[in-house]
Design an enzyme around this catalytic site. Structure first.
Site: not given
Ligand code: GLP
Length: 239
Positions: A66, A134, A136, A141
């Site tokens: 993404d 959440n 995702h 989402e």
């Molecule tokens: C972002 C990314 C996700 C990731 C999530 C969790 O929103 N788009 O791909 O998994 O954050 O992040 P973290 O690993 O910092 O908890």
């Protein structure tokens, strides 16, 4: 789904061995990469193993999950920048073999071309995932259709809040992103999901032990034939 539970350091080492195995068996592997704080330990381990000559990325291709809409690759919060700094610079991958969805061109044609490029490359061998609080995956989402391909999404308020720590203020957090869809992710031959920390424990329980529902995007992984989930003790504490 296979679930592995250990310390953050150990799960990074264990997951990294999957890459050593794959890259030695298939030097032209197609890798799906993720951003966030969770994969940082893994990326450091992969860079170390690559420097030690345990495997090479010279013939690999990478597709990221993404990107934020409105940020170009030179912005220090763009996911392109994150990948260059935290992985690509430190391994022998060719930069022109690394792809991140465009945060500037959000047309449906460009999104469809991303899926086509993955398909034309032969499909993703290992897709790495983190998970949002959440549920995702990528930026899919809750409520995202399981049949979705790469598309633009509006970020939820909770996701913007969660990611605000990386920006000067919440107002600077992009409101939209382009993400691989759930189907894009599910098309990968193998999937590795990693989660670290107590805050992820409730959503990890729902993902692994709850019903498969679009309300919890990561729960779709229960339907994939080859998923490995790497958790630290805290993220696994409610299982
Ligand atoms: C972002 C990314 C996700 C990731 C999530 C969790 O929103 N788009 O791909 O998994 O954050 O992040 P973290 O690993 O910092 O908890």
């Amino acid at each position: 789904m296979k679930v592995f539970v250990n310390t953050p350091e150990k799960i990074a080492e264990m997951a990294a061995q999957r890459y050593v195995k794959l890259l030695n068996e298939k030097p032209t592997a197609i890798l799906g990469h993720a951003t966030g704080s969770t994969p940082l330990g893994l990326y450091a381990e992969l860079a170390k193993l690559n420097a030690e000559g345990k495997m090479s990325y010279a013939k690999c291709t990478s597709f990221n999950l993404d990107e934020y809409v409105g940020l170009d690759g030179t912005h220090d919060q763009s996911y392109r920048y994150f990948m260059n700094e935290n992985l690509f610079k430190h391994i022998d991958i060719r930069l022109d073999h690394t792809f991140v969805p465009s945060g500037l061109d959000t047309s449906a044609e460009t999104a469809a071309a991303y899926d086509k490029a993955i398909e034309a490359a032969g499909g993703i061998d290992i897709q790495l995932l983190g998970i949002g609080n959440n549920g995702h995956i990528g930026f899919n989402e809750p409520g995202t259709p399981f049949g979705s391909l790469t598309h633009m999404v509006e970020l939820t308020e909770s996701t913007r809040q969660a990611n605000a720590r990386f920006f000067e203020s919440i107002d600077e957090v992009p409101t939209h992103a382009v993400t691989m869809g759930i189907k894009t992710v599910m098309n990968a031959k193998s999937i590795i999901l990693m989660a670290i920390g107590k805050s992820k424990a409730p959503i990890i329980k729902e993902t692994i032990q709850g019903p498969v529902t679009e309300a919890v995007p990561a729960s779709v992984l229960q339907l994939h034939p080859d998923v490995e989930i790497y958790l630290d003790y805290e993220a696994a504490s409610l299982l």
